[in-house]
Design an enzyme around this catalytic site. Structure first.
Site, PDB file in Angstrom:
ATOM      1  N   THR A  80      51.272  52.616  28.763  1.00  0.00           N
ATOM      2  CA  THR A  80      50.961  52.661  27.442  1.00  0.00           C
ATOM      3  C   THR A  80      51.898  53.534  26.539  1.00  0.00           C
ATOM      4  O   THR A  80      52.128  54.831  27.061  1.00  0.00           O
ATOM      5  CB  THR A  80      49.536  52.833  27.019  1.00  0.00           C
ATOM      6  OG1 THR A  80      49.308  53.140  25.708  1.00  0.00           O
ATOM      7  CG2 THR A  80      49.182  54.205  27.786  1.00  0.00           C
ATOM      8  N   ASP A  98      50.947  54.967  24.091  1.00  0.00           N
ATOM      9  CA  ASP A  98      50.072  55.931  23.269  1.00  0.00           C
ATOM     10  C   ASP A  98      49.842  57.156  24.105  1.00  0.00           C
ATOM     11  O   ASP A  98      49.504  58.164  23.534  1.00  0.00           O
ATOM     12  CB  ASP A  98      48.701  55.173  23.275  1.00  0.00           C
ATOM     13  CG  ASP A  98      48.815  54.080  22.084  1.00  0.00           C
ATOM     14  OD1 ASP A  98      49.873  54.331  21.513  1.00  0.00           O
ATOM     15  OD2 ASP A  98      47.978  53.093  22.243  1.00  0.00           O
ATOM     16  N   MET A 121      52.987  54.866  15.591  1.00  0.00           N
ATOM     17  CA  MET A 121      51.901  54.427  16.447  1.00  0.00           C
ATOM     18  C   MET A 121      51.137  55.463  17.135  1.00  0.00           C
ATOM     19  O   MET A 121      51.556  56.335  17.286  1.00  0.00           O
ATOM     20  CB  MET A 121      52.254  53.090  17.328  1.00  0.00           C
ATOM     21  CG  MET A 121      52.787  51.850  16.778  1.00  0.00           C
ATOM     22  SD  MET A 121      52.994  50.812  18.201  1.00  0.00           S
ATOM     23  CE  MET A 121      53.060  49.153  16.998  1.00  0.00           C
ATOM     24  N   GLY A 122      49.543  55.192  17.375  1.00  0.00           N
ATOM     25  CA  GLY A 122      48.690  55.850  17.872  1.00  0.00           C
ATOM     26  C   GLY A 122      47.378  55.916  17.081  1.00  0.00           C
ATOM     27  O   GLY A 122      47.464  56.547  15.779  1.00  0.00           O
ATOM     28  N   ARG A 123      46.435  55.059  17.535  1.00  0.00           N
ATOM     29  CA  ARG A 123      45.314  54.692  16.595  1.00  0.00           C
ATOM     30  C   ARG A 123      44.452  55.910  16.837  1.00  0.00           C
ATOM     31  O   ARG A 123      43.784  56.437  15.728  1.00  0.00           O
ATOM     32  CB  ARG A 123      44.472  53.603  16.997  1.00  0.00           C
ATOM     33  CG  ARG A 123      45.341  52.210  16.343  1.00  0.00           C
ATOM     34  CD  ARG A 123      44.483  51.022  16.704  1.00  0.00           C
ATOM     35  NE  ARG A 123      45.479  49.859  16.607  1.00  0.00           N
ATOM     36  CZ  ARG A 123      45.727  49.434  15.223  1.00  0.00           C
ATOM     37  NH1 ARG A 123      45.298  49.967  13.985  1.00  0.00           N
ATOM     38  NH2 ARG A 123      46.763  48.465  15.108  1.00  0.00           N
ATOM     39  N   ARG A 126      58.027  50.491  20.395  1.00  0.00           N
ATOM     40  CA  ARG A 126      57.377  50.009  21.687  1.00  0.00           C
ATOM     41  C   ARG A 126      58.550  48.982  22.544  1.00  0.00           C
ATOM     42  O   ARG A 126      58.299  48.755  23.831  1.00  0.00           O
ATOM     43  CB  ARG A 126      55.986  49.624  21.734  1.00  0.00           C
ATOM     44  CG  ARG A 126      55.886  48.053  21.234  1.00  0.00           C
ATOM     45  CD  ARG A 126      54.288  47.737  21.093  1.00  0.00           C
ATOM     46  NE  ARG A 126      54.483  46.139  20.657  1.00  0.00           N
ATOM     47  CZ  ARG A 126      53.341  45.586  20.124  1.00  0.00           C
ATOM     48  NH1 ARG A 126      52.178  46.353  19.977  1.00  0.00           N
ATOM     49  NH2 ARG A 126      53.279  44.335  20.015  1.00  0.00           N
TER      50      ARG A 126
END
Lengths: 405, 405
Positions: A141, A143, A187-189, A294
């Site tokens: 991932t 993340d 990105m990165g929730r 990504r």
């Protein structure tokens, strides 16, 4: 003799195919293993008995090198979460049928949080019905939010792209004589790892990004505006990195709602852009790194790609050693020189859990990233691959759409 | 003996610094030329007598190679348009003062349409007042919309980044089993050159981008929806390239206005994303390549960088030959093998004019790009530089903020 199966799941990264190569190459070496099946679209391919003989697809060392540096998932992906088998085992019986019919003794699932849940549930189910099929998770991932492991395959390449692109955005933003603010949404929730990694540029002597906001800290528009004004007094072109997952309190937001349209259309970057425009009135721009962060394999980290292959290969060895329900992890033994070893953890300890930035990775002011964090990130983005080009564009390994149907 | 001055103007590209290197290196070789002044923030630096001695900044071959591959404008930029000197010559007199005071015999302006207007007006003014200072334009723009020249410095690198990134977006978009539409918005307000260049992927056997919309064709939302549905019947993941400058008729737009917020916030990509979501209801995403397409030097075209340096150097030779009011241009002598020569054109023929995609570059259906166009684009994106890295990130040549102030 047995066959094995491998599948790829979740959102694309630059390194999932490298882990597939790791499983494939290691399996080729093992005299115990015969056929190597690739499952189309993650666990869905196992459920529907849609498998491909990988040896017919990957036929040379050139194929292997090309696949290693091809982004995304060559076998397709899915976002499928297994139900609780105590309540409904229909899907589990389908999976079991496929695996038995294909004489599969070990299944390798390359994926994130959700896929490690699948690894956990499947291995428990097989134990329950006394079926000797090993299930091993290979993490991935961008993340970087998986527990126990030092970092996740795919993260280093995403971080390298983010840093390289942020560096170029700094150059781009600094050309005019008027003051400006540039907001880069990354990105990165829930976790701010990738956003934080943009601070590696400080090690190159850049003052930018001047402000970094991650979901681990509480966000206040008022303090943000104060921060921006403070940086504008010092720098002509202020650069801000912000995680897509930053929570903006509804109360704060309501004041500018009329100026920037509906929330589902505009991310945090656009929101902050509008806020700066209406409150400060200077030149302001927001940039979303979107899926490029990504899938930009042309700027991948060779450390990441090599590790991703190695962790796939290690999965095969651990399965042959009789382990199941495990996820392969990295342990950082040393930072300088950077050394990692590959170990295993119980899938139950990783599935459905998230890892957040530690407190000491964030500066006390809450709006930037510490040197400790930069020292953690730097080794992960080192090294480049020799990118194979075709007519001026990076070449990719692909499987015909008809084969995947 | 004389000194020279060089300035950079307009929007950043990957190749403006390479043209600066061209002017610098060629001037070093010329015994007639003494000091090489860099003007800070384009013509503004000349107006305000804010010049830097380039020899104190660029001190080694390593500096030169680093500057060649550093994106954006190392000397800063501006968006300054000279007034008509018949009406108001105040600024012209300031410029003249600086140039005379610094004993500058030739001024090189690296820029786009507007900068070529400056070249034209300044050279006319100097002729009028019988001042022997040569003024030469070195073109640059990722838009590739300058007249007479075969292509513009900076375009090839932007096109290579767009093609490489589009290729990776294709991989990223193709992973799930459900049908999807991905809309990639590419720069180009009036001309579709950069958007069209994404079609070079067809030469690699990719069917994507399946649809390409450029400002040169009339756009209809109704036909767009028909096109998308048609492609969805053939491909699981439909990829659309669209120029930021596409005109969407207000009448058509009104139908979905409530769903996508205010126009100034959302570009054409977001607009079409919302339209596909509301009319087709499938998975849909829009991606803006934003400033990355003009500053991603890590994926620059070595053909572009080398040509950009060469055209800068040629400018110096033409100035020393006594020419003024000229813009350096490329003429493509042959396409296979690709051969260009550098010539000059009158600045008056290039200033304030735009060049659009020829009809035969667009397919008859109006929604894709022809093979003729692909053959034009391909040579421009060939070759890579050996990117100089520092701690895992491309290194840049920079000038201290205090020197530029």
């Amino acid at each position: 003799m047995m066959n094995i199966a491998v599948a790829q799941s979740g959102g694309p990264t630059c390194a999932i195919n490298a882990s597939l190569v790791g499983v494939f190459r290691e399996s080729l070496k093992e005299p115990e293993i015969d056929a190597i099946f690739g499952s189309v679209n993650g666990i869905e391919g196992i459920i529907e008995n849609h498998l491909i003989d990988m040896k017919t697809l990957i036929r040379s060392n050139d194929d292997i090198e090309l696949l290693r540096q091809t982004p995304s998932t060559v076998l397709g992906s899915c976002r499928y979460k297994l139900p609780d088998w105590h309540e409904d085992d229909t899907v589990y019986r389908k999976i079991t049928n496929t695996l038995i019919q294909r004489q599969i003794g070990a299944f390798f699932y390359i994926g994130g949080n959700d896929s490690m849940d699948t690894v956990n549930k499947l291995s428990e189910y097989f134990r329950e019905i006394s079926l000797d099929i090993k299930v091993i998770g290979i993490p991935k991932t961008i993340d970087n939010d998986l527990c126990i492991t030092d970092h996740t395959p795919g993260f280093g390449s995403a971080a390298k792209y983010v840093a390289a692109t942020m560096h170029e955005i700094i150059r781009d933003s600094s050309v005019y004589s008027m003051p400006s603010v540039t907001i880069v949404e990354i990105m990165g929730r829930h976790a701010g790892w990738l956003t934080a990694s943009s601070a590696v540029l400080h090690a190159l002597g850049e003052t930018a990004p001047h402000l970094v906001y991650v979901p681990e800290t509480e966000f206040s528009l008022e303090i943000f505006m104060k921060d921006v004004r403070h940086e504008m007094a010092k720098h002509k072109a202020v650069i801000v990195a912000v995680s897509e997952g930053m929570e903006v309190p509804d109360g704060v937001q309501s004041g500018v709602v009329d100026n920037f349209g509906h929330k589902y259309l505009s991310g945090i970057g656009k929101y902050l852009e509008e806020a700066v425009r209406s409150e400060i009135g200077c030149k302001v721009r927001s940039i979303e790194l979107n899926v490029m962060q990504r899938c930009s394999s042309h700027m991948c980290s060779s450390t990441d790609i090599n590790e991703s292959e190695a962790i796939g290969a290690a999965g095969v060895r651990h399965a042959l050693n009789g382990e199941t329900g495990k996820v392969m992890i990295f342990r950082r033994v040393n930072n300088m020189p950077y050394t990692v070893v590959i170990e295993t953890a119980d899938a139950s300890e990783i599935a459905n859990k998230e890892k957040f930035l530690p407190d000491n990775f964030i500066t006390k002011s809450g709006n930037n990233i510490s040197d400790t964090a930069v020292r953690y990130f730097l080794p992960l983005i080192q090294g480049e691959l020799n990118i194979i080009m075709d007519r001026g564009v990076p070449k990719h390994f692909t499987i015909k759409e008809s084969v995947l149907k």
